[in-house]
Design an enzyme around this catalytic site. Sequence first.
Site, PDB file in Angstrom:
ATOM      1  N   CYS A   8      28.557 -72.630-103.745  1.00  0.00           N
ATOM      2  CA  CYS A   8      28.388 -71.670-102.666  1.00  0.00           C
ATOM      3  C   CYS A   8      27.448 -72.285-101.651  1.00  0.00           C
ATOM      4  CB  CYS A   8      27.806 -70.355-103.181  1.00  0.00           C
ATOM      5  SG  CYS A   8      28.872 -69.467-104.329  1.00  0.00           S
ATOM      6  N   ASN A 111      23.150 -69.434-104.496  1.00  0.00           N
ATOM      7  CA  ASN A 111      23.988 -70.581-104.855  1.00  0.00           C
ATOM      8  C   ASN A 111      23.532 -71.068-106.227  1.00  0.00           C
ATOM      9  OD1 ASN A 111      24.044 -74.070-103.826  1.00  0.00           O
ATOM     10  ND2 ASN A 111      25.534 -72.943-105.030  1.00  0.00           N
ATOM     11  N   CYS A 249      21.980 -81.734-109.152  1.00  0.00           N
ATOM     12  CA  CYS A 249      23.335 -82.013-109.612  1.00  0.00           C
ATOM     13  C   CYS A 249      23.851 -83.283-108.940  1.00  0.00           C
ATOM     14  CB  CYS A 249      24.240 -80.836-109.274  1.00  0.00           C
ATOM     15  SG  CYS A 249      25.990 -81.134-109.581  1.00  0.00           S
ATOM     16  N   TYR A 255      30.778 -85.194-104.542  1.00  0.00           N
ATOM     17  CA  TYR A 255      31.888 -84.338-104.126  1.00  0.00           C
ATOM     18  C   TYR A 255      31.485 -83.141-103.275  1.00  0.00           C
ATOM     19  CZ  TYR A 255      35.816 -81.027-104.614  1.00  0.00           C
ATOM     20  OH  TYR A 255      36.828 -80.143-104.379  1.00  0.00           O
ATOM     21  N   SER A 296      36.516 -86.470 -99.769  1.00  0.00           N
ATOM     22  CA  SER A 296      35.367 -87.018-100.489  1.00  0.00           C
ATOM     23  C   SER A 296      35.644 -88.354-101.155  1.00  0.00           C
ATOM     24  CB  SER A 296      34.868 -86.005-101.540  1.00  0.00           C
ATOM     25  OG  SER A 296      35.938 -85.450-102.261  1.00  0.00           O
ATOM     26  N   ASP A 358      39.396 -91.762-105.556  1.00  0.00           N
ATOM     27  CA  ASP A 358      39.158 -90.325-105.404  1.00  0.00           C
ATOM     28  C   ASP A 358      37.790 -89.998-105.988  1.00  0.00           C
ATOM     29  OD1 ASP A 358      39.562 -87.732-104.686  1.00  0.00           O
ATOM     30  OD2 ASP A 358      41.234 -87.345-106.034  1.00  0.00           O
ATOM     31  N   ASP A 359      37.318 -88.778-105.714  1.00  0.00           N
ATOM     32  CA  ASP A 359      35.982 -88.413-106.169  1.00  0.00           C
ATOM     33  C   ASP A 359      35.899 -88.194-107.669  1.00  0.00           C
ATOM     34  OD1 ASP A 359      36.536 -85.389-106.674  1.00  0.00           O
ATOM     35  OD2 ASP A 359      37.223 -85.729-104.624  1.00  0.00           O
ATOM     36  N   CYS A 395      30.303 -77.468-117.325  1.00  0.00           N
ATOM     37  CA  CYS A 395      29.079 -77.321-116.541  1.00  0.00           C
ATOM     38  C   CYS A 395      28.646 -75.863-116.602  1.00  0.00           C
ATOM     39  CB  CYS A 395      29.314 -77.739-115.088  1.00  0.00           C
ATOM     40  SG  CYS A 395      27.919 -77.363-114.000  1.00  0.00           S
ATOM     41  N   CYS A 447      21.016 -84.195-112.806  1.00  0.00           N
ATOM     42  CA  CYS A 447      21.739 -83.632-113.950  1.00  0.00           C
ATOM     43  C   CYS A 447      23.117 -84.265-114.024  1.00  0.00           C
ATOM     44  CB  CYS A 447      21.869 -82.117-113.807  1.00  0.00           C
ATOM     45  SG  CYS A 447      22.827 -81.341-115.142  1.00  0.00           S
ATOM     46  N   CYS A 450      27.749 -82.590-117.220  1.00  0.00           N
ATOM     47  CA  CYS A 450      29.209 -82.524-117.324  1.00  0.00           C
ATOM     48  C   CYS A 450      29.814 -83.864-117.724  1.00  0.00           C
ATOM     49  CB  CYS A 450      29.814 -82.051-116.012  1.00  0.00           C
ATOM     50  SG  CYS A 450      29.292 -82.989-114.564  1.00  0.00           S
TER      51      CYS A 450
END
Length: 476
Positions: A8, A111, A249, A255, A296, A358-359, A395, A447, A450
């Site tokens: 967000c 967020n 993050c 991304y 991205s 790609d990202d 995540c 972090c 993930c």
Amino acid sequence: MSSLHEECGVFGIFGTQTQDVAHTAYYGLFALQHRGQESCGIVVNDDGVFADHRDSGLVNDVFTPQTLESLGQGQMAVGHVRYSTTGGNERLNSQPIVVNHHKGRMALAHNGNLVNSYELRTELELQGSIFHTTSDTEVISYIITKERIHSGSIEEAVNKAIDKLEGAFSLVIMSPAKLIAVRDENGFRPLCYGVRDDGTYIVASETCALDAVGARYVRDIDPGEILVFSREGIQSIRDHCDKAPHKICIFEYLYFARPDSVIEGKSVHAARVAAGTCLAMEYPIQADVVIGVPDSGLDAALGYSRQTGIPYGIGFIKNKYIARTFIAPGQKAREDKVRIKLNVISETVRGKRVVLVDDSIVRGTTCARIVKLLREAGATEVHMMSSAPAFTNPCYYGTDIDSRENLIACRYSVDEIADVIGADSVGFLNIDHLNLLIGTAPGEGFCDGCFSGRYATAIPSDGDKNRFERKISSRE
């Protein structure tokens, strides 16, 4: 392009003079549109009188000239763009949330994602609280409001509320007289502020939003910090600072954020170029052209090209009027959007060995479609490079990576993934090289849960990151 759900975006304005804060918020949210395309909202504060408008849709659809005019002028405003991570995508979950209370009104934009949402909501409901949404943002608003009853000021209430919140939260809170910016103790999600020449302060998720409204970047809100803007000046409350390791993050750099943003002093564009450079050193491939998947993947492709000397080419034209593929609510819809979102420039790839950057690769279905598009356009080889490591864990802090069984890297080896998506080879960024993107010590300052499974906070004991929404829905 991996069908990931977005974060967000939050935005806030504080001035001492009456001005057109609604239009300023509109431009700020427009710059943050990439962070959430499900719903948006603006709350304007004119000497303590709040006017608000929220709805599902993109910023330029929800806010017409007439709508912005109806919000009027004021000294402050709070805005939000949303993609749901906790709570569904119904209009009622749009933000900012407005709370009416005898201690004063409050508007809140959030967020992030709380890991203890369900426990907090259950506790509040047993005490008599009635919820109107299924988002964890309303939980935060209730916690602050409850603390407000016994606090001398709203910032004191916010300071006490933080003790009860676990997980990721970057907040912009507006009271009748103050604007407050808050960041969780780990600093999972970005938040910064700037100032315009007229002395108006701007708070935003990313610096690109400051640029969009003519504000000069001052600094990032520190992890754990509460920054209060009022007519008396700026107050920094640091009771929660330095209580937890800093864990921005890392996927913000790979991304989420716009490439023209700077997060904590690090250029997002430069971080992505560095990721491509690392990929080139890890996977030196004999090829004729390097292309990136808009948007991205482009910067990382540039880094790969520079490192290897393989020419960089424009491989795709993106339909600018199609939202990111993660917006589509189901897999079939996501695949349909890929078909109309990207078109291959055949001249770039026909008869050539292609390195495609790609990202990330999450579920694999979107990547497979893109590889197929390149084959159909005449590419003789397609080597798929991911500028992120392989996703192997959910995540809990706001990204829609929900379960291991849906992650392609948990089901197949790297060679098998190449077969599944139809590529000649596949490469993932080495997780041990993530620190090189932002110049920190290995494993420190960010972090990567993930990718690594190493989480900075406690996680739900049952490992179900969606249990908040699932359990709430089952009893309503």
